[in-house]
Design a protein around this motif. Structure first.
Motif, PDB file in Angstrom:
ATOM      1  N   ILE A   1      -3.868  23.565  -2.610  1.00  0.00           N
ATOM      2  CA  ILE A   1      -2.526  23.002  -2.411  1.00  0.00           C
ATOM      3  C   ILE A   1      -2.462  22.235  -1.102  1.00  0.00           C
ATOM      4  O   ILE A   1      -1.907  21.122  -1.028  1.00  0.00           O
ATOM      5  N   ALA A   2      -3.029  22.804  -0.041  1.00  0.00           N
ATOM      6  CA  ALA A   2      -3.029  22.117   1.254  1.00  0.00           C
ATOM      7  C   ALA A   2      -3.813  20.814   1.181  1.00  0.00           C
ATOM      8  O   ALA A   2      -3.405  19.793   1.754  1.00  0.00           O
ATOM      9  N   ALA A   3      -4.945  20.823   0.463  1.00  0.00           N
ATOM     10  CA  ALA A   3      -5.753  19.606   0.359  1.00  0.00           C
ATOM     11  C   ALA A   3      -5.017  18.509  -0.399  1.00  0.00           C
ATOM     12  O   ALA A   3      -5.137  17.323  -0.074  1.00  0.00           O
ATOM     13  N   VAL A   4      -4.244  18.885  -1.411  1.00  0.00           N
ATOM     14  CA  VAL A   4      -3.458  17.887  -2.141  1.00  0.00           C
ATOM     15  C   VAL A   4      -2.460  17.211  -1.216  1.00  0.00           C
ATOM     16  O   VAL A   4      -2.240  15.984  -1.273  1.00  0.00           O
ATOM     17  N   LEU A   5      -1.849  17.978  -0.326  1.00  0.00           N
ATOM     18  CA  LEU A   5      -0.832  17.433   0.573  1.00  0.00           C
ATOM     19  C   LEU A   5      -1.425  16.559   1.676  1.00  0.00           C
ATOM     20  O   LEU A   5      -0.780  15.600   2.115  1.00  0.00           O
ATOM     21  N   VAL A   6      -2.630  16.887   2.147  1.00  0.00           N
ATOM     22  CA  VAL A   6      -3.181  16.179   3.314  1.00  0.00           C
ATOM     23  C   VAL A   6      -4.241  15.163   2.930  1.00  0.00           C
ATOM     24  O   VAL A   6      -4.951  14.660   3.805  1.00  0.00           O
ATOM     25  N   SER A   7      -4.384  14.851   1.668  1.00  0.00           N
ATOM     26  CA  SER A   7      -5.334  13.827   1.248  1.00  0.00           C
ATOM     27  C   SER A   7      -4.589  12.748   0.479  1.00  0.00           C
ATOM     28  O   SER A   7      -3.524  12.994  -0.091  1.00  0.00           O
ATOM     29  N   GLY A   8      -5.157  11.569   0.483  1.00  0.00           N
ATOM     30  CA  GLY A   8      -4.520  10.449  -0.201  1.00  0.00           C
ATOM     31  C   GLY A   8      -4.736   9.158   0.559  1.00  0.00           C
ATOM     32  O   GLY A   8      -5.837   8.897   1.076  1.00  0.00           O
ATOM     33  N   SER A   9      -3.696   8.370   0.657  1.00  0.00           N
ATOM     34  CA  SER A   9      -3.784   7.042   1.256  1.00  0.00           C
ATOM     35  C   SER A   9      -3.143   7.035   2.636  1.00  0.00           C
ATOM     36  O   SER A   9      -2.071   7.609   2.841  1.00  0.00           O
ATOM     37  N   ILE A  10      -3.818   6.389   3.585  1.00  0.00           N
ATOM     38  CA  ILE A  10      -3.264   6.206   4.926  1.00  0.00           C
ATOM     39  C   ILE A  10      -3.133   4.726   5.267  1.00  0.00           C
ATOM     40  O   ILE A  10      -2.823   4.383   6.417  1.00  0.00           O
ATOM     41  N   GLY A  11      -3.367   3.852   4.296  1.00  0.00           N
ATOM     42  CA  GLY A  11      -3.266   2.430   4.576  1.00  0.00           C
ATOM     43  C   GLY A  11      -3.777   1.605   3.409  1.00  0.00           C
ATOM     44  O   GLY A  11      -4.118   2.131   2.345  1.00  0.00           O
ATOM     45  N   PRO A  12      -3.864   0.307   3.600  1.00  0.00           N
ATOM     46  CA  PRO A  12      -4.318  -0.573   2.511  1.00  0.00           C
ATOM     47  C   PRO A  12      -5.829  -0.566   2.367  1.00  0.00           C
ATOM     48  O   PRO A  12      -6.570  -0.112   3.241  1.00  0.00           O
ATOM     49  N   GLY A  13      -6.296  -1.081   1.265  1.00  0.00           N
ATOM     50  CA  GLY A  13      -7.728  -1.279   1.044  1.00  0.00           C
ATOM     51  C   GLY A  13      -8.492   0.017   1.009  1.00  0.00           C
ATOM     52  O   GLY A  13      -8.134   0.968   0.312  1.00  0.00           O
ATOM     53  N   ARG A  14      -9.554   0.060   1.771  1.00  0.00           N
ATOM     54  CA  ARG A  14     -10.426   1.233   1.774  1.00  0.00           C
ATOM     55  C   ARG A  14      -9.769   2.463   2.372  1.00  0.00           C
ATOM     56  O   ARG A  14     -10.262   3.580   2.198  1.00  0.00           O
ATOM     57  N   LEU A  15      -8.649   2.313   3.058  1.00  0.00           N
ATOM     58  CA  LEU A  15      -7.946   3.457   3.636  1.00  0.00           C
ATOM     59  C   LEU A  15      -7.147   4.235   2.603  1.00  0.00           C
ATOM     60  O   LEU A  15      -6.463   5.190   2.944  1.00  0.00           O
TER      61      LEU A  15
ATOM     62  N   PHE B   1       0.858  -1.185   0.000  1.00  0.00           N
ATOM     63  CA  PHE B   1       0.000   0.000   0.000  1.00  0.00           C
ATOM     64  C   PHE B   1       0.894   1.234   0.000  1.00  0.00           C
ATOM     65  O   PHE B   1       2.126   1.140   0.060  1.00  0.00           O
ATOM     66  N   THR B   2       0.259   2.397  -0.070  1.00  0.00           N
ATOM     67  CA  THR B   2       0.975   3.669  -0.157  1.00  0.00           C
ATOM     68  C   THR B   2       0.553   4.580   0.977  1.00  0.00           C
ATOM     69  O   THR B   2      -0.630   4.620   1.343  1.00  0.00           O
ATOM     70  N   LEU B   3       1.518   5.310   1.514  1.00  0.00           N
ATOM     71  CA  LEU B   3       1.244   6.386   2.473  1.00  0.00           C
ATOM     72  C   LEU B   3       1.510   7.713   1.778  1.00  0.00           C
ATOM     73  O   LEU B   3       2.641   7.972   1.340  1.00  0.00           O
ATOM     74  N   SER B   4       0.481   8.528   1.649  1.00  0.00           N
ATOM     75  CA  SER B   4       0.648   9.799   0.926  1.00  0.00           C
ATOM     76  C   SER B   4       0.048  10.994   1.654  1.00  0.00           C
ATOM     77  O   SER B   4       0.103  12.110   1.115  1.00  0.00           O
ATOM     78  N   VAL B   5      -0.533  10.807   2.831  1.00  0.00           N
ATOM     79  CA  VAL B   5      -1.041  11.934   3.610  1.00  0.00           C
ATOM     80  C   VAL B   5       0.132  12.504   4.395  1.00  0.00           C
ATOM     81  O   VAL B   5       0.655  11.879   5.317  1.00  0.00           O
TER      82      VAL B   5
END
Length: 450
Positions: A353-367, A83-87
């Motif tokens: 810009i702030a929303a792009v940085l603080v949104s995304g993936s925090i874990g696998p699957g539905r996260l 999975f990816t961490l992007s937040v």
């Protein structure tokens, strides 16, 4: 020689900024590493972990690949292995921005507003190259181009903002002065760009302050739920310290999430979830203590919180209008409308810009879907700030403003009427009876009596 000194100081500032950010990570990690594994631990993995987290703090996503033995130990399904961490934990990024802005302002005061930021960003990029090449972890991979470009871009933006602000106000004797003269030549439209930027800054500070207070209120109201999640995690003191430090790094991120909630669109903590004033829909969320702060229930009446961004915009409009009156530049309705529109647009751009940085993936699957949606958040916050700013900027001028404008006009007329006194000796005849005239310095000053 001066420009060389400015360049050296800018490079030194970039090195200090990177070193402080790495030290903030390395110091607690070293302590935790020692407590967890002892002095005989493999210290070779500590630096790669520190460098990877430093890149993550500047917006670089991390691709996680968990080994099979870890999955069996933790009890995760095989599909959760990758999975990816992007937040982004914005604490590191905000520190770099502020430090870079300070360095850029110093360079501008030294007369090198462009050289300083360019050298600083270049030095920061070289440091990022060294960190990216020496901190590779098999289980947590980062993109090499992003690991170099994003930290350098953060530093460049911060330093340029600080440098341009100072150089625009104090002058640089070059490009910015010529641009300033062009803007001043616009007549009544000259103060519009600076007023819009100033108003947007005030509005953003107001929104951030309100969002921070909202996070503090939720901590006070739902501290019991957060503590219960801490206890449910069944971690020792070492694990609790790591979780606490992670929460502190994500505090600015939580403030942006709170701003999205206050603006109305809210945010998600997983696919199919929504947390907004209009309603809260949560499924199974990670057992992190911070998620204990999420409100369990919502009401349509909570939408009254959207008045807070409107109030921030109104305060920004009042600040801009008061400054214009104080400077004696009362603008027309069209110019003030453009200022209000500029405040809203700039606020929406920063929110995006702030929303792009603080949104995304925090874990696998539905996260893989977490944080605020970029477009709704930007449009909502920008529109609310625009409404508040327009109310104050476009309202009819108060009688005190009109009285002050009449006073300024009267003072200008009196000053203009006093101008002939300066040329008064030239108006006197050179001949005739000199007793009929008196030297100018012997005449009583006008308006002060004999």
């Amino acid at each position: 020689m001066q420009r060389l000194l400015v360049a050296l100081l800018a490079a030194f500032d970039a090195a200090i900024a990177a070193a402080v950010g790495l030290a903030v990570l390395l110091a607690p990690l070293t302590l935790l590493w020692m407590l967890a594994f002892g002095v005989t631990a493999d210290w070779g993995a500590l630096w790669p972990l520190t460098g990877t987290l430093w890149q993550f703090g500047h917006g670089v996503p991390i691709d996680i690949s968990l080994p099979t033995e870890t999955l069996s130990t933790v009890g995760l399904a095989p599909e959760a292995a990758v999975f990816t961490l992007s937040v982004t934990p914005l604490a590191f990024l905000v520190f770099t921005l502020l430090f870079a802005a300070r360095s850029g302002a110093r360079a501008a005061r030294a007369g090198a507003w462009l050289l300083g930021p360019l050298v600083g960003a270049g030095s920061f990029a070289l440091i990022a190259v060294g960190i990216a090449l020496t901190s590779r972890i098999e289980a947590a991979q980062t993109s090499l181009p992003l690991s170099i470009a994003l930290p350098a871009a953060v530093y460049l933006v911060g330093s340029l903002c600080g440098a341009v602000r100072v150089a625009w106000e104090d002058g640089d004797g070059g490009l910015l002065d010529r641009l300033h003269d062009v803007v001043d030549g616009w007549g009544d439209w000259g103060p519009v760009p600076a007023s819009a930027v100033r108003g947007a800054a005030v509005a953003l500070v107001g929104v951030i302050a309100v969002s921070a207070v909202a996070v503090a209120v939720m901590v006070a109201l739902r501290a019991g739920e957060a503590v219960a999640l801490f206890e449910a995690a069944r971690v020792d003191v070492l694990g609790g310290a790591m979780i606490t430090l992670g929460h502190l790094a994500y505090l600015p991120t939580l403030i942006v999430w709170a701003a999205s909630w206050i603006a109305g669109p809210g945010f998600a903590v997983g696919a199919g979830t929504a947390v907004s004033p209009a309603g809260t829909q949560l499924g199974v969320v990670p057992g992190l203590p911070v998620f204990g702060l999420l409100p369990e229930h919502a009401s349509i009446w909570m939408l009254i919180v959207v008045l807070l961004p409107i109030a921030a915009g109104a305060f920004a409009g009042w600040t801009v209008r008061s400054r214009l009156v104080w400077e004696g530049t009362p603008l027309g309705v069209t110019a003030r409308a453009v200022i209000a529109l500029g405040i809203g647009v700039l606020t929406a751009a920063v929110a995006a810009i702030a929303a792009v940085l603080v949104s995304g993936s925090i874990g696998p699957g539905r996260l893989a879907d977490a944080g605020p949606s970029v477009l709704p958040f930007a449009l909502a916050l920008g529109g609310e700030v625009l409404l508040g700013a327009a109310i104050l900027l476009l309202s009819p001028r108060h009688r005190d403003e009109l009285a002050e404008e009449r006073t300024d006009r009267w003072i200008a007329e009196m000053a203009a009427s006093d101008l002939p006194l300066i040329d008064a000796p030239a108006a006197f005849p050179t001949g005739g009876d000199t007793n009929d005239t008196a030297p100018l310095e012997d005449l009583p000053p006008r308006g002060r009596g004999a």
